[in-house]
Design a protein around this motif. Structure first.
Motif, PDB file in Angstrom:
ATOM      1  N   PRO A   1       0.704  -1.091  -0.027  1.00 35.86           N
ATOM      2  CA  PRO A   1      -0.040   0.055   0.065  1.00 35.86           C
ATOM      3  C   PRO A   1       0.810   1.359  -0.046  1.00 35.86           C
ATOM      4  O   PRO A   1       0.269   2.334  -0.474  1.00 35.86           O
ATOM      5  N   GLN A   2       2.203   1.124   0.313  1.00 31.48           N
ATOM      6  CA  GLN A   2       2.832   2.525   0.362  1.00 31.48           C
ATOM      7  C   GLN A   2       3.728   2.208  -0.962  1.00 31.48           C
ATOM      8  O   GLN A   2       4.455   3.311  -1.168  1.00 31.48           O
ATOM      9  N   GLY A   3       3.301   1.608  -1.958  1.00 34.15           N
ATOM     10  CA  GLY A   3       4.034   1.648  -3.127  1.00 34.15           C
ATOM     11  C   GLY A   3       5.342   0.945  -3.298  1.00 34.15           C
ATOM     12  O   GLY A   3       6.093   0.909  -4.310  1.00 34.15           O
ATOM     13  N   LYS A   4       5.830   0.062  -2.228  1.00 31.77           N
ATOM     14  CA  LYS A   4       7.125  -0.496  -2.176  1.00 31.77           C
ATOM     15  C   LYS A   4       7.184  -1.847  -2.919  1.00 31.77           C
ATOM     16  O   LYS A   4       6.143  -2.670  -2.686  1.00 31.77           O
ATOM     17  N   LEU A   5       8.109  -1.967  -3.718  1.00 33.93           N
ATOM     18  CA  LEU A   5       7.954  -3.240  -4.575  1.00 33.93           C
ATOM     19  C   LEU A   5       8.360  -4.317  -3.372  1.00 33.93           C
ATOM     20  O   LEU A   5       9.488  -4.609  -2.882  1.00 33.93           O
ATOM     21  N   VAL A   6       7.639  -5.635  -3.655  1.00 32.28           N
ATOM     22  CA  VAL A   6       7.832  -6.639  -2.820  1.00 32.28           C
ATOM     23  C   VAL A   6       8.120  -7.733  -3.635  1.00 32.28           C
ATOM     24  O   VAL A   6       7.359  -8.256  -4.656  1.00 32.28           O
ATOM     25  N   LEU A   7       9.294  -8.445  -3.446  1.00 40.23           N
ATOM     26  CA  LEU A   7       9.762  -9.761  -4.481  1.00 40.23           C
ATOM     27  C   LEU A   7       9.151 -10.903  -4.111  1.00 40.23           C
ATOM     28  O   LEU A   7       8.988 -11.413  -3.044  1.00 40.23           O
ATOM     29  N   LEU A   8       8.668 -11.447  -5.045  1.00 38.59           N
ATOM     30  CA  LEU A   8       8.196 -12.793  -5.050  1.00 38.59           C
ATOM     31  C   LEU A   8       8.765 -13.917  -5.589  1.00 38.59           C
ATOM     32  O   LEU A   8       9.394 -13.613  -6.727  1.00 38.59           O
ATOM     33  N   SER A   9       8.739 -15.016  -5.302  1.00 35.91           N
ATOM     34  CA  SER A   9       9.617 -16.109  -5.853  1.00 35.91           C
ATOM     35  C   SER A   9       8.485 -16.757  -6.910  1.00 35.91           C
ATOM     36  O   SER A   9       7.576 -16.211  -7.088  1.00 35.91           O
ATOM     37  N   ASP A  10       9.023 -17.591  -7.814  1.00 33.86           N
ATOM     38  CA  ASP A  10       8.298 -18.037  -8.946  1.00 33.86           C
ATOM     39  C   ASP A  10       6.897 -18.797  -8.236  1.00 33.86           C
ATOM     40  O   ASP A  10       5.902 -18.615  -8.888  1.00 33.86           O
ATOM     41  N   MET A  11       6.960 -19.798  -7.388  1.00 34.25           N
ATOM     42  CA  MET A  11       5.884 -20.285  -6.811  1.00 34.25           C
ATOM     43  C   MET A  11       4.971 -19.335  -5.942  1.00 34.25           C
ATOM     44  O   MET A  11       3.802 -19.531  -6.105  1.00 34.25           O
ATOM     45  N   GLU A  12       5.623 -18.380  -5.274  1.00 32.27           N
ATOM     46  CA  GLU A  12       4.776 -17.379  -4.612  1.00 32.27           C
ATOM     47  C   GLU A  12       3.956 -16.623  -5.724  1.00 32.27           C
ATOM     48  O   GLU A  12       2.744 -16.207  -5.503  1.00 32.27           O
ATOM     49  N   HIS A  13       4.466 -16.236  -6.754  1.00 29.61           N
ATOM     50  CA  HIS A  13       3.770 -15.484  -8.005  1.00 29.61           C
ATOM     51  C   HIS A  13       2.848 -16.314  -8.530  1.00 29.61           C
ATOM     52  O   HIS A  13       1.608 -15.699  -8.497  1.00 29.61           O
TER      53      HIS A  13
END
Length: 261
Positions: free
Chosen positions: A174-186
């Motif tokens: 919600p603050q616009g910060k990029l959150v990294l996701l693994s392939d499976m999380e995506h």
């Protein structure tokens, strides 16, 4: 009706020939010729259309010039790591990948599945089992259901202040910060936002995530849910967005809104 009519029935009109089912196109990538070539010949005898590659360079060359239904990919290649190739295929082509490797421990298998693999076969293996897994992966890919009211794959959505771009694989808080996701999380988040307010069993999530190794994947789904909660929830121990449906699976309770591209 006369006896003569029974004895000489009216011939049925000619029926159009039923076309034979298309042969599945399989790419086998393995640097060991004593595995690659016999396996290719065996699969061809089982009515698969098979091409082979000995390394990443040959694999990319073939993928540039023809499509395949399934890729059987060895993890250990001389010029590039098979896991990185698997991630590349998952991100660009979406072709189902079956990893072929001697690594047999559950953590190593989960690592392969997290890289975007659809299945995992451990050497030495029974070619008949591999053939069955190829057909199973392809059937699962072909029957992957689409929810008419759900966001289309590759679209942008918002939920609870979060922004999720499936095509770019970008999640912003919600603050616009990029959150990294693994392939499976995506893959898992794509499945959840496409089916909000529906109880998704582990098996259903496996289908939506294009997974196939049930024994490992059952544990992997729970693990990825926990990891995703740590990224989405203020208090992962008391989740507000991803609820547990007792003995059934999981429920994504956020309001999901599709955004213009």
């Amino acid at each position: 009706m006369s006896v003569a009519a029974l004895a000489s029935p009216t011939p049925l009109p000619d029926q159009p020939p039923v076309p034979a089912p298309a042969r599945l196109r399989v790419l086998v990538v393995d640097d060991h010729a004593d595995i690659r070539e016999p396996l290719a010949h065996w699969l061809q005898r089982q009515d698969f259309d098979v091409a082979t590659a000995a390394d990443a360079r040959q694999m990319r060359h073939l993928l540039r010039h023809q499509p395949f239904d399934v890729i059987v990919l060895d993890i250990m290649l001389p010029d590039e790591d098979g896991l990185s190739l698997c991630r590349e295929v998952a991100a660009t082509l979406g072709t189902p990948v079956i990893l072929l490797t001697a690594r047999a421990t559950p953590p190593e298998r989960v690592t392969g599945l997290e890289a975007g693999a659809d299945d995992y076969v451990v050497k030495p293996f029974d070619p008949a089992e591999l053939a069955a897994r190829i057909r199973t992966v392809r059937r699962r890919e072909a029957r992957a259901p689409r929810n008419a009211g759900a966001p289309a794959p590759g679209s942008r959505v918002s939920f609870d202040g979060w922004l999720f771009d499936m095509q770019r694989r970008e999640l912003r808080d919600p603050q616009g910060k990029l959150v990294l996701l693994s392939d499976m999380e995506h893959q898992l988040l794509c499945a959840l936002v496409a089916h909000p307010h529906q109880v998704l069993t582990r098996d259903r999530l496996l289908d939506l995530m294009h997974g196939d190794d049930a024994g490992v994947f059952d544990r992997a789904v729970d693990t990825q849910i926990s990891r995703l909660r740590r990224k989405l929830e203020l208090d992962p121990r008391r989740p507000r967005l991803i609820k547990t449906a007792r003995s059934n699976g999981y429920l994504f309770v956020a309001q999901v809104q599709a955004l213009a591209s």
